[in-house]
Each structure stands twice: as structure tokens, then as C-alpha cells.
Scaffold this motif. Structure first.
Motif, short mmCIF file in Angstrom:
data_model
loop_
_atom_site.label_atom_id
_atom_site.label_comp_id
_atom_site.label_asym_id
_atom_site.label_seq_id
_atom_site.Cartn_x
_atom_site.Cartn_y
_atom_site.Cartn_z
N GLU A 1 -0.87 3.72 -8.14
CA GLU A 1 -0.82 5.39 -8.30
C GLU A 1 0.61 5.67 -7.42
O GLU A 1 1.29 6.50 -7.79
CB GLU A 1 -2.23 5.61 -7.88
CG GLU A 1 -2.99 5.81 -9.08
CD GLU A 1 -2.32 6.38 -10.23
OE1 GLU A 1 -1.65 7.34 -10.36
OE2 GLU A 1 -2.51 5.83 -11.26
N ALA A 2 0.43 5.18 -6.09
CA ALA A 2 1.41 5.45 -5.17
C ALA A 2 2.77 5.30 -5.67
O ALA A 2 3.95 6.00 -5.61
CB ALA A 2 1.35 4.69 -3.90
N ALA A 3 2.92 3.77 -6.30
CA ALA A 3 4.21 3.42 -6.97
C ALA A 3 4.77 4.47 -8.00
O ALA A 3 6.00 4.92 -8.36
CB ALA A 3 4.15 2.05 -7.58
N LYS B 1 3.80 7.64 -8.66
CA LYS B 1 4.20 8.90 -8.02
C LYS B 1 5.71 8.84 -7.68
O LYS B 1 6.53 9.71 -7.82
CB LYS B 1 3.41 9.28 -6.80
CG LYS B 1 2.01 9.84 -7.22
CD LYS B 1 1.61 10.78 -6.21
CE LYS B 1 0.02 11.28 -6.64
NZ LYS B 1 -0.88 10.76 -5.79
N LYS B 2 6.41 7.72 -7.06
CA LYS B 2 7.48 7.72 -6.47
C LYS B 2 8.43 7.08 -7.72
O LYS B 2 9.78 6.99 -7.45
CB LYS B 2 7.45 6.67 -5.43
CG LYS B 2 6.85 7.14 -4.23
CD LYS B 2 7.86 7.69 -3.21
CE LYS B 2 7.07 8.58 -2.12
NZ LYS B 2 7.93 9.13 -1.24
N ASP C 1 0.78 -1.22 0.06
CA ASP C 1 -0.01 -0.03 0.21
C ASP C 1 0.90 1.29 0.00
O ASP C 1 2.16 1.11 0.13
CB ASP C 1 -0.96 -0.31 1.14
CG ASP C 1 -0.29 -0.19 2.64
OD1 ASP C 1 0.86 0.23 2.52
OD2 ASP C 1 -0.92 -0.43 3.60
N LYS C 2 0.28 2.41 0.18
CA LYS C 2 0.98 3.67 -0.10
C LYS C 2 1.91 3.79 0.95
O LYS C 2 3.08 4.31 0.87
CB LYS C 2 -0.12 4.69 -0.20
CG LYS C 2 0.32 6.23 -0.32
CD LYS C 2 -0.70 7.23 -0.61
CE LYS C 2 -0.29 8.56 -0.86
NZ LYS C 2 0.80 9.13 -0.25
N LYS C 3 1.49 3.49 2.22
CA LYS C 3 2.34 3.58 3.41
C LYS C 3 3.58 3.05 3.32
O LYS C 3 4.61 3.44 3.38
CB LYS C 3 1.48 2.96 4.70
CG LYS C 3 2.33 3.39 5.83
CD LYS C 3 1.36 3.20 7.01
CE LYS C 3 2.00 3.00 8.46
NZ LYS C 3 2.02 1.98 9.19
N ILE D 1 4.86 1.83 0.52
CA ILE D 1 5.75 2.63 -0.79
C ILE D 1 6.47 3.84 -0.23
O ILE D 1 7.52 3.98 -0.54
CB ILE D 1 4.72 2.61 -1.87
CG1 ILE D 1 4.37 1.46 -2.50
CG2 ILE D 1 5.40 3.39 -3.15
CD1 ILE D 1 3.21 1.37 -3.54
N ASP D 2 5.59 4.59 0.53
CA ASP D 2 6.22 5.98 0.93
C ASP D 2 7.28 5.63 1.79
O ASP D 2 8.31 6.46 1.80
CB ASP D 2 5.27 6.84 1.46
CG ASP D 2 4.35 7.52 0.26
OD1 ASP D 2 4.71 7.17 -0.89
OD2 ASP D 2 3.12 7.88 0.61
N ASP E 1 -0.66 -0.62 -4.88
CA ASP E 1 -1.33 0.80 -4.89
C ASP E 1 -0.44 1.36 -6.06
O ASP E 1 0.75 1.90 -5.90
CB ASP E 1 -1.03 1.60 -3.71
CG ASP E 1 -1.66 3.12 -3.84
OD1 ASP E 1 -1.64 3.34 -5.05
OD2 ASP E 1 -2.37 3.53 -3.06
#
Ligand code: GLV
Length: 320
Positions: A85-87, A89-90, A59-61, A63-64, A83
Motif C-alpha cells: 500500500e505504501a509503495a 501511494k508513492k 516497510d512504509k518508513k 519507502i517514504d 508494504d
């Protein structure tokens, strides 16, 4: 220095060896339990790549919180556990393992369809329980497969492979897909239908669409009411596309004849789940792609995708 990667479950020795030649590998050794989320989060802080399964929630958490991560290599064709989208973005690459599992998953889908239609699990249990006293006219009678109408929801690679098998049983094949597949209509003679028409006309319905926000509970109360009382529903794609509460009610109220599920909203399904009390439900533990050959091929492909991703070349199967 070799890039550090995490592999979230034991894989065949030679695959680990192949990855170890170019990467420093950390491996979650437990075969029967997935890595707990907190441990996954902790280990991800230091790795440039992860080879994970559909049991991991990327999830985003997570990945971030993975500052060095370059690639998420999922050993599955579906990737709703990530996720995307989160991936994106990074700038983290996400890969999957399509093609190698197409025919194996189509085989299992057909096996489940046939087992459900002809009540194979029930019949085997009946024999082993000593209930088989004689031959009788309507004993364990099920539904015919040959000459029936099969509706495939999601005409991707696996949907097409299922359609090919169905033609061998002289089934009339119809399909619903976001976009029409004119090439497949032409090559296989299958017919496009709007979803509601497919639900009304099909004797067998196979759900073979990816799980996205748009397909969540695609088959729910309203859809079951459109089906024939003799219809058999098969889901070998992802849980959550079929609303399990609505399915339970449809099976109990005999709105449909039976269902075969290889996938569930929560996996493993809770053994106290009311669905498992129903004789007209055949339940399998998510084994669609599980042949020895195919699982090796998937592991190998996931390894290749991982290695390419950490070394900075483009992996074969990038989903985003
Ligand atoms: C299995 O379900 C897969 O997506 O490969």
C-alpha cells in the motif's frame, strides 16, 4: 547518467554484469548477513531501484524515506516483506518472480511431505548414531503416502503443481481456496472443500497460501483440534500462517502425527525454540525454491524486472 540501484545480496556474476550495463550498482557484499535496516534506509535515499530478497523489510518508513525510488524488485514470489500500500501511494512499482519457481517448490514440498511421513531425518540420524542393531517390525514405522487424502490450502500455481505430483501417488486430492478453481477441478479431478471439512478429512495438509492479514494464524488451536491424530501438516509457504505455539502443543499432545516446516514466524528460527526439540517435526531453512537452475532464473527475472522498472518500461511481473 545511468540510474543508481541497490542490490541487497550477492547474485551470480553474470546477473550483476547485466544490471551494471544499464545501471550504477551498489551491492551489499555480505553473503551470510542481511543488510541492517538503518544501512538499508541510508542507501535507499539515493537509488531509483532496489533488488531485494524476502529477508529485507521494505516497510512504509523505508519507502517514504526513498524519494527517488521507482521500483522494488523482490527476488521471491511472496511479497509479504513489502508494504504494498505504501509503495502504491508513492507510485512505486513492486515486482516478484513467479512461475520460474513453481515446479521446484512443489518438488521440495513433496520431498518434505515424504520425509516427514516416512521419518527420513530421524532414520538417518538413528543409523549414524549407531542405534541400528537389527531389523525389527515397527522400527521407525511412519505413515503411508499412497492412497491417502491430501488437503491443499491455497490452490495457486504451486498448489496445482503439488496436486499433480500427488495424483502420481494415487492420492485423493482436496483443496480449499478463496475462490473455486473449476478448471483445475476438471483437469485434475480434485475436489473443493470448505476449510473445516478439509482439516477433518485430510491425512496430509499442505499450506500453500500467501501470507496476508487474512491468513495470519489461519492454522491455530481450533484447526489442530479438527485434524485427525494421524495427520501430517506441511508448510512451505510462509511462517505466520501456522501458529507455532499451537503447533507445538498439537505435536506434544499428539493431536497430530507430525509436521514439516520450511518456513517460520521468525527466520532463522531460534535454536532454543521448543519446536526444535520435537522428533516429529522436520525443519528446513526456507529452501523451497532452492535448486541451482531455479535460483538463477529467479535472479535473472528479478534483474529484468529491476531494469525495466528503472528505465520506465513495464516489468514482466508487477504485483502492484
Ligand atoms: C520464497 O519463499 C518465495 O516466495 O519465492
Amino acid at each position: 547518467m545511468k540510474p543508481k540501484v541497490l542490490i541487497t545480496r550477492k547474485l551470480p556474476e553474470e546477473i550483476i554484469k547485466k544490471i551494471s550495463e544499464v545501471c550504477t550498482v551498489e551491492l551489499w557484499e555480505e553473503e551470510e548477513t542481511p543488510i541492517p535496516q538503518e544501512e538499508l534506509e541510508e542507501k535507499m535515499i539515493n537509488v531509483e531501484g532496489v533488488l531485494c530478497l524476502l529477508t529485507e523489510n521494505i516497510d512504509k518508513k523505508l519507502i517514504d524515506g526513498s524519494p527517488k525510488l521507482k521500483v522494488i524488485s523482490n527476488m521471491a514470489v511472496g511479497f509479504n516483506n513489502i508494504d504494498i500500500e505504501a509503495a502504491k501511494k508513492k507510485g512505486i512499482i513492486v515486482t516478484n518472480t513467479p512461475n520460474v519457481l513453481t515446479e521446484t517448490t512443489a518438488d521440495l514440498t513433496f520431498a518434505l511431505l515424504m520425509a516427514t511421513a516416512r521419518r527420513l531425518i530421524e532414520a538417518s540420524t538413528y543409523l549414524r548414531n549407531g542405534e541400528w542393531k537389527t531389523w525389527s517390525p515397527l522400527q521407525l514405522a511412519g505413515q503411508d503416502i499412497y492412497n491417502s487424502t491430501l488437503g491443499i490450502i491455497g490452490m495457486g500455481r504451486i498448489g496445482e503443481a503439488i496436486a499433480k505430483r500427488a495424483l502420481g501417488f494415487n492420492m485423493n486430492v482436496v483443496y480449499y481456496n478463496r475462490s473455486r478453481k473449476l478448471d483445475i477441478e476438471k483437469s485434475l479431478g480434485v475436489q473443493y472443500k470448505e476449510l473445516d471439512d478439509l482439516l477433518k478429512e485430510s491425512d496430509f495438509i499442505v499450506v500453500m497460501t500467501p501470507h496476508t492479514p487474512q491468513t495470519t494464524n489461519l492454522i491455530s488451536e481450533r484447526e489442530f483440534k479438527l485434524m485427525k491424530k494421524s495427520t501430517i501438516l506441511i508448510n512451505t509457504s510462509r511462517g505466520g500462517i501456522v501458529d507455532e505455539k499451537a503447533l507445538y502443543n498439537a505435536l506434544v499432545n499428539k493431536e497430530i502425527y507430525a509436521a514439516g516446516l520450511d518456513v517460520f514466524e521468525t527466520e532463522p528460527i531460534n535454536l532454543n525454540d521448543p519446536l526444535l526439540t520435537l522428533p516429529n517435526l522436520v525443519a528446513l531453512p526456507h529452501i523451497g525454491s532452492s535448486s541451482i537452475n531455479t535460483r538463477y532464473k529467479m535472479a535473472n527475472l528479478a534483474a529484468e524486472n529491476l531494469i525495466a522498472g528503472v528505465l520506465g518500461s513495464r516489468p514482466k511481473h508487477v504485483v502492484s
